[in-house]
Design a protein around this motif. Structure first.
Motif, short mmCIF file in Angstrom:
data_model
loop_
_atom_site.label_atom_id
_atom_site.label_comp_id
_atom_site.label_asym_id
_atom_site.label_seq_id
_atom_site.Cartn_x
_atom_site.Cartn_y
_atom_site.Cartn_z
N LEU A 43 -7.68 20.04 15.58
CA LEU A 43 -7.71 20.94 14.43
C LEU A 43 -7.24 22.34 14.80
N SER A 44 -7.61 22.77 16.00
CA SER A 44 -7.20 24.10 16.46
C SER A 44 -5.69 24.20 16.64
N VAL A 45 -5.10 23.15 17.22
CA VAL A 45 -3.64 23.13 17.41
C VAL A 45 -2.92 23.14 16.06
N LYS A 46 -3.39 22.33 15.13
CA LYS A 46 -2.78 22.27 13.81
C LYS A 46 -2.91 23.60 13.07
N PHE A 47 -4.09 24.21 13.18
CA PHE A 47 -4.32 25.50 12.53
C PHE A 47 -3.42 26.58 13.14
N GLU A 57 6.99 22.58 8.09
CA GLU A 57 7.74 21.39 8.53
C GLU A 57 7.24 20.91 9.88
N LEU A 58 6.99 21.86 10.79
CA LEU A 58 6.48 21.49 12.11
C LEU A 58 5.06 20.93 11.99
N PHE A 59 4.27 21.52 11.10
CA PHE A 59 2.91 21.05 10.86
C PHE A 59 2.91 19.61 10.36
N LYS A 60 3.84 19.30 9.48
CA LYS A 60 3.88 17.99 8.83
C LYS A 60 4.61 16.94 9.65
N ASN A 61 5.65 17.33 10.37
CA ASN A 61 6.53 16.36 11.04
C ASN A 61 6.36 16.27 12.56
#
Length: 357
Positions: A43-47, A57-61
């Protein structure tokens, strides 16, 4: 949306802190502790990607490898509880090998993107990683859900998995549907942290909030006052033959079904299995077995530990105690010394020193 991420991250970290002392000594629960740690990191990396880079785009792909650890870790926890033992290191490594492999791949791709070495690598990575993650989640969580639903004699300590596991299945399928059909991207942001919150709440509820209710009395009672017991049950409607039948059924549940292996076994649950009231079960134990519920159940657990020691099964004393149904080291040591007359370590040394006939 971002607030939900912050809440989920904070919850996982708080859960790790609260559960550390209790889980670190239990082999099966360590998988949950690792699960919560990796979930917090994920979660920390995604946030970080979403807030610092601001790159949707980077978050999703660019799926991380963390997702490939969740199924194996929960499966190893479930397997340990179901089989009453810790899986071998080779078995653990086999389950976690896709996660380990994709971690190296993920880091390689991340470095390539960071230094703009080969941005085109993102597309094939995303396709392969997405398929592997979907297969992992559906395979592991689907199997656990199937086992939880079909098993009639399911262990109490694994029942709580049904809610978070099915939620994860729904989440992962929903995420892939949103990606395939390009549905509102905001849904994709919500589902991940929401599923994490459900996992944390479920683990905490099972491990902390119900702990007092489910933990057996750590203070053994030495002897029951027979006069007091007779007075207490002098108006009981339980007949002698019925009581004797219950003693036999109770003995069968313990020796054959080994219900005492359930660390969260309660007087009510045992009474339900015997199809009698808690009052009548207590009467049978006090008048006809001359023991309290705690003495009776923990007596079988001590015999199970002795059997494991005698068979030299290669586990630590604490592992044997937890496998036999004890939930704390103090309760185990107290009952062992009370029943056997010596400490567990002394008994084990004596057994190991005796020559094999």
């Amino acid at each position: 949306m971002e607030f939900l991420f912050i809440v989920a991250i904070a919850q996982t970290l708080i859960a790790c802190y609260l559960l550390w002392n209790d889980f670190i000594e239990k082999k099966a629960e360590r998988y949950l502790l690792i699960f919560l740690g990796l979930l917090s990191a994920h979660l920390s990396v995604k946030f970080f990607v979403l807030q610092v880079f601001g790159n949707d785009e980077l978050f999703k792909n660019f799926p991380t490898s963390f997702s490939l650890s969740y199924g194996p870790l929960i499966y190893l926890f479930f397997w340990s509880k179901k089989n009453k033992k810790v899986p071998t290191k080779s078995f653990q490594l086999l389950q976690l090998s896709p996660f380990i492999l994709f971690t190296f791949i993920y880091l390689t791709v991340a470095i390539s993107l960071l230094f703009d070495i080969n941005p085109a690598i993102l597309q094939p990575y995303n396709g392969i990683a997405s398929i592997v993650i979907l297969a992992s989640h559906v395979g592991y969580f689907g199997y656990i859900t199937f086992e939880l639903v079909r098993s009639k004699d399911i262990l109490v300590e694994t029942k709580w998995l049904l809610l978070p596991v099915t939620t994860t299945l729904i989440t992962i399928v929903s995420v892939f549907i949103t990606l395939i059909f390009q549905i509102d991207f905001q849904i994709y942001r919500i589902l991940g942290p929401l599923s994490a919150v459900i996992w944390v709440v479920s683990i905490l509820k099972n491990s902390v909030f119900n702990k007092t209710e489910k933990t057996l009395d750590p203070k053994p009672v030495i002897k029951i006052d027979e006069v007091e017991v007779s007075r207490k049950y002098e108006k009981s409607g339980l007949g002698q033959k019925q009581a004797e039948g219950l003693v036999l059924k109770l003995d069968y549940l313990m020796r054959v079904d080994k219900v005492f292996l359930n660390p969260q076994l309660t007087l009510k649950e045992l009474a339900d299995q015997l199809e009698v009231s808690k009052h009548h079960l207590t009467e049978v134990l006090n008048r006809h077995v001359d023991q309290t519920f705690y003495q009776y159940v923990n007596g079988f657990r001590i015999e199970e530990v002795k059997r494991r020691i005698d068979n030299n099964e290669g586990e630590s004393l604490l592992e044997m105690a937890f496998a036999a149904g004890f939930q704390s080291k103090g309760t185990f040591n107290s009952y062992f010394k009370l029943i056997v007359g010596t400490t567990p370590s002394t008994y084990r040394k004596k057994q190991q020193s005796e020559p094999v006939s």
